[in-house]
Design a protein around this motif. Structure first.
Motif, mmCIF file in Angstrom:
data_model
loop_
_atom_site.group_PDB
_atom_site.id
_atom_site.type_symbol
_atom_site.label_atom_id
_atom_site.label_comp_id
_atom_site.label_asym_id
_atom_site.label_seq_id
_atom_site.Cartn_x
_atom_site.Cartn_y
_atom_site.Cartn_z
ATOM 1 N N UNK A 150 -41.151 -82.699 -32.984
ATOM 2 C CA UNK A 150 -40.028 -83.424 -33.420
ATOM 3 C C UNK A 150 -38.962 -83.288 -32.393
ATOM 4 N N UNK A 151 -38.723 -81.879 -32.007
ATOM 5 C CA UNK A 151 -37.618 -81.538 -31.241
ATOM 6 C C UNK A 151 -37.671 -82.082 -30.096
ATOM 7 N N UNK A 152 -38.582 -82.174 -29.447
ATOM 8 C CA UNK A 152 -38.818 -82.852 -27.897
ATOM 9 C C UNK A 152 -38.446 -84.210 -28.052
ATOM 10 N N UNK A 153 -39.275 -84.790 -28.910
ATOM 11 C CA UNK A 153 -39.121 -86.236 -28.972
ATOM 12 C C UNK A 153 -37.588 -86.987 -29.274
ATOM 13 N N UNK A 154 -37.062 -86.020 -30.349
ATOM 14 C CA UNK A 154 -35.789 -86.152 -30.651
ATOM 15 C C UNK A 154 -34.613 -86.183 -29.540
ATOM 16 N N UNK A 155 -34.877 -85.167 -28.764
ATOM 17 C CA UNK A 155 -34.341 -85.000 -27.441
ATOM 18 C C UNK A 155 -34.389 -86.497 -26.346
ATOM 19 N N UNK A 156 -35.792 -86.886 -26.395
ATOM 20 C CA UNK A 156 -36.184 -88.035 -25.691
ATOM 21 C C UNK A 156 -35.387 -89.438 -26.148
ATOM 22 N N UNK A 157 -35.182 -89.464 -27.575
ATOM 23 C CA UNK A 157 -34.745 -90.668 -28.235
ATOM 24 C C UNK A 157 -33.154 -90.523 -28.438
ATOM 25 N N UNK A 158 -32.586 -89.205 -27.841
ATOM 26 C CA UNK A 158 -31.013 -89.030 -28.163
ATOM 27 C C UNK A 158 -30.328 -90.139 -27.619
#
Length: 925
Positions: free
Chosen positions: A437-445
């Motif tokens: 979730x951390x990496x995907x949250x960064x990509x969706x930031x």
């Protein structure tokens, strides 16, 4: 401290119209700079006079993208009393020279910014430009300079050494080393420090008016630092950083507006102008709100009136006001708001939640007006944050800790990207299961830096995956990565877009071969990303368009992708009528480039799909698209010749009325080595002129022969008159032999004679012969289509080659006669015509369509004899008249004359004129 030095252009050796050297005195995104005259003599020279005598520290030159000088020399002088005089050149002292790159690696599309560090004192600077670099774009051998920047300080600055020593003493006391790399690029009060605002790159990308405001705010910031008002200085620093983005955006709009004007797209130009005015008004409104917009900052009045600020206590009457981004944190126990761009407390504040970006527009909860959903807008198109007045809220100016400041350096957010929304969680659930979730949250930031960091982290993760990883895990990771890459390709921020391309290239060329995955995975990568990449080739940003197109071309040439033949199938899809101009042009350009690289073998490109796409593109509304389609068709013809003609309409006069098809067919002729229509017309004209010239020379020669015959006849008559006596005449009982019996031609034997039918008449004066040719001569006729008088024997040749209506006739291969093209198929199919015999065996009459004996004399017997042609309408009229001469004598007389030719006299041209073919046929006789 060195700063920007103003200058004026004193003289130049020349310039092209509209590109004077005085353009160098202006620095702005839309300047065109100086250009030398076309095909000028080298070297070229420009002399600049600085506003004061100064010590030059740095020179910056912005070269043209393709009008590039191979070398530029610099000279300096203290004074120049008579600078136009050649003998004053020794007053300049040479500083050196710089060499400029030929720009071949960039395809002559980038400009080189050259910085030269010098230490010279003077007031006049001379630049000498040497021979240009040769390239295909610089067809006039010109050199150009877009901009020049001079940085220095006054030469009479007396306490410079004292200042430097005092600053060195302070640095020594504080333990600072001026050479410390940690302090590089920071303002350490060095005497040689050059402000970034004085750099040429700043002015060339900034709106001039905003740049002026930024410089004034920078002066205020330095004054605030000297007075130790650090909070105010920090706010000014943030305002300057935000205004720089504003100025760059306005500068980009100005360039786009100028390009639209040059292309005569006035609707787009008007839209850009209104966009600039609205954006500028919003920014200036905020500056006025914070007491920063005054006469000192402005050079001209605002283009648009500022909206009045509602200062009533009720938020109901307030409108959302755009604001510049503000660094601010809100704690968990206490909330505070930091005043923006002002030192004194204000009732206006900006509150930013850690859950949102610094560029989101926030409205207070009590505001009854509808909110603007800024999150749905692209990053660069979102409005600036709105500053609201909170009723009854006291504002204090807090002190921020170092930790708070470090957390705020990334767009005003904390160190972690904001959590995913429910929609994002559902959409990216498969990627979250694989990548976390951390990496995907960064990509969706909403913050672009987090999105870029997420892609770089994913790049590193894929590179470090061990070889022995199970295939299923590798495939899942690849598909999750492609999901994020597809989203990042649509990103409007250039760095995020480039990071996605870097990651995609690594997956195709390294990740899949390293782990020996199948071609299905490569096909999945290409099929999922190529449609989005093609869409980006139609982006409004030229930089993104070029980057996307170049990457598609590069990806198509990957050995892993080339064998799949996927990309060519996308490029030959028909252009949509509602597609953007940039998208259509990019697709055509990619097709043309990849055709040269891949060909039409086993590449996915075939003759059929390429030609169908190209022919349909000839109807596109954009000229560049049609032009590229013509170029592709010609390239295909070079390779495949006749098979290309199946996809084009027939090459006839109707088709050639279309200028594109005319260009295509003429290009085919050049490729085949055949003459084009223009060349054929030129050849026919030259042949006609040559025939006329030969005819005039023959007439001139025959006239000379006639004059000689007259002289001979006069001499003979004179001798006969002396030798012959009346006595001899009485004895012999006869008369002297006539001149004709002695073989001496009569000097008037061609008078009153028709050279075609041989008829002689006293009425055949010059005007009488005109009437005879026009109405009565049996050997001539009038063309029913152009009303020209021609010989009957050459009527067919006239209709096919000389008549004004020759394009409407075709030649029957059976009877060899001229027939209307509309009737020619039926004429040939019915086989009603009488077949013609070879010219050596028989003549062919175009009137009665019969074959008769060959030879020139046979024409006279056929057309004039009673048993000859039955379709000669003039014969009845002529036979009713008693011929002045017997046929035998007429023929003899007509055949006599110099050189046995009947073309000894000029043939008059009555009314419509006598056909050229008649003269040529007569000359052959």
């Amino acid at each position: 401290m060195p700063h920007k030095i103003g200058f004026v252009v004193v003289s130049s050796s020349g310039h092209e119209d509209g590109f004077s050297a005085r353009e160098l005195m202006i620095h702005a995104p839309t300047v065109s700079g100086w250009r030398s005259p076309r095909f000028c003599q080298f070297p070229q020279e420009i002399v600049l006079q600085m506003v004061e005598r100064c010590r030059i520290r740095k020179l910056q030159l912005l070269a043209h993208q393709y009008m590039i000088s191979s070398k530029i020399e610099f000279y300096i002088s203290e004074s120049l009393p008579e600078y136009f005089a050649p003998y004053q050149a020794e007053r300049f002292r040479r500083l050196g020279y710089v060499s400029l790159c030929d720009n071949e690696k960039t395809g002559c599309k980038a400009r080189e910014l050259k910085s030269v560090y010098v230490d010279a004192v003077g007031q006049f600077l001379k630049l000498i430009f040497h021979q240009n670099h040769a390239n295909k774009y610089n067809i006039y051998n010109q050199v150009a300079l877009v901009a020049i920047n001079i940085i220095g300080d006054p030469a009479d600055f007396s306490d410079e050494s004292n200042t430097a020593s005092r600053e060195k003493l302070i640095d020594h006391y504080l333990g600072h080393n001026s050479e410390d790399p940690a302090l590089e690029g920071t303002y350490t009060r060095r005497s040689d420090y050059i402000s970034p605002l004085d750099d040429l790159a700043f002015d060339m990308y900034q709106d001039p008016e905003v740049a002026q405001i930024i410089r004034k705010l920078d002066e205020r910031k330095r004054e605030a630092v000297q007075k130790e008002r650090y909070d105010y200085a920090k706010k000014l620093k943030q305002a300057i950083a935000d205004l720089q983005k504003v100025g760059e955006r306005l500068g980009r709009y100005e360039v786009e507006k100028r390009c639209a004007v040059e292309k005569e797209d006035y609707d787009l130009a008007k839209e850009k102008k209104q966009q600039m005015e609205q954006y500028r008004a919003e920014v200036y409104e905020q500056l006025e709100l914070h007491s920063l917009l005054d006469a000192e900052l402005m050079r001209r009045p605002l283009d648009l009136p500022l909206r009045p600020l509602a200062r009533s206590g009720s938020p109901r009457h307030q409108k959302p006001m755009p604001s510049l981004p503000q660094l601010e944190e809100r704690g968990t126990e206490n909330q505070f708001a930091e005043p923006f761009l002002q030192e004194k407390p204000s009732s206006y504040s900006l509150t930013i939640s850690p859950q949102h970006s610094a560029v989101d527009q926030l409205l207070p909860a009590t505001d009854p007006h509808p909110k603007i959903n800024a999150e749905s807008l692209p990053y660069d198109e979102r409005p600036l944050p709105a500053i609201r007045k909170h009723h009854g809220e006291a504002v204090v100016e807090p002190e921020m800790s170092d930790a708070d400041i470090s957390d705020a350096r990334r767009g005003g957010l904390s160190g972690e990207p904001e959590p995913l929304t429910e929609k994002a969680l559902r959409e990216a659930s498969s990627a979250i299961d694989v990548l976390g979730e951390t990496l995907v949250a960064g990509a969706y930031s909403k913050t672009w830096s987090y999105r870029e960091d997420a892609l770089l982290a994913l790049y590193k993760k894929l590179m470090e995956m061990p070889v022995g990883t199970p295939k299923e895990d590798l495939k899942n990771t690849l598909r999750a990565s492609i999901f994020l890459i597809r989203r990042a390709i649509k990103d409007i921020v250039t760095s995020v877009f480039q990071a996605s391309l870097k990651l995609l290239k690594m997956i195709i060329t390294q990740y899949i071969p390293k782990h020996k995955l199948s071609k299905l995975e490569t096909a999945h990568c290409v099929e999922r990303t190529i449609p989005v990449l093609l869409t980006r080739t139609g982006d409004s940003s030229a930089r993104l368009r070029v980057t996307a197109a170049n990457f598609i071309q590069e990806m198509a040439l990957f050995k892993e992708v080339k064998s799949l033949q996927i990309i060519p199938s996308y490029l030959v899809q028909p252009l949509k009528t509602n597609s953007s101009v940039h998208l259509a042009m990019s697709q055509m350009g990619l097709l043309a480039r990849l055709l040269k690289d891949l060909g039409t073998g086993s590449s996915g490109f075939t003759i059929d799909n390429v030609m169908k796409f190209s022919v349909s593109s000839l109807e596109h509304r954009v000229y560049e698209v049609r032009e590229t389609a013509v170029r592709i068709i010609l390239d295909m013809y070079r390779q495949h010749q006749a098979s290309i003609l199946e996809y084009l309409p027939p090459d006839d006069s109707n088709t050639r009325k279309n200028i594109l098809y005319k260009t295509i067919f003429e290009g085919f002729a050049k490729i085949d080595g055949r003459p084009t229509d223009a060349e054929m017309r030129a050849r026919r004209k030259a042949a006609t002129e040559e025939a006329e010239k030969q005819k005039k020379e023959e007439i001139k020669a025959l006239q000379g022969q006639l004059a000689a015959l007259k002289d001979i006849q006069a001499e003979v008559q004179e001798k006969e008159s002396d030798a012959v006596k009346p006595k001899n005449q009485d004895i012999q009982g006869g008369k002297a032999a006539p001149a004709e019996a002695l073989g001496i031609p009569d000097e008037h034997y061609l008078n009153n004679l028709c050279i075609f039918c041989g008829e002689r008449s006293e009425s055949f004066t010059e005007e009488g012969l005109d009437l005879h040719y026009w109405k009565h001569c049996l050997m001539l006729t009038r063309c029913d289509h152009c009303k020209q008088v021609v010989e009957i024997s050459s009527l067919t040749e006239h209709l096919l080659t000389e008549c004004d209506k020759k394009d409407g006739f075709g030649k029957c291969y059976r009877c060899s006669e001229a027939v209307f093209k509309e009737e020619l198929p039926r004429h040939i199919k019915n086989k009603e015509c009488n077949p013609a015999k070879p010219e050596k065996l028989a003549n062919r009459c175009p009137l009665c369509h019969e074959n008769f004996s060959p030879g020139e004399e046979a024409w006279k017997a056929h057309l004039m004899g009673p048993a000859g042609c039955t379709m000669n309408l003039r014969k009845t009229h002529i036979l009713q008249k008693a011929p002045a001469l017997q046929p035998g004598k007429s023929s003899a007389v007509a055949a006599s004359g110099p050189s046995g030719s009947k073309a000894g006299s000029k043939i008059p041209t009555p009314k419509g004129g006598l056909s050229k073919s008649s003269s040529r046929t007569h000359a052959r006789r």
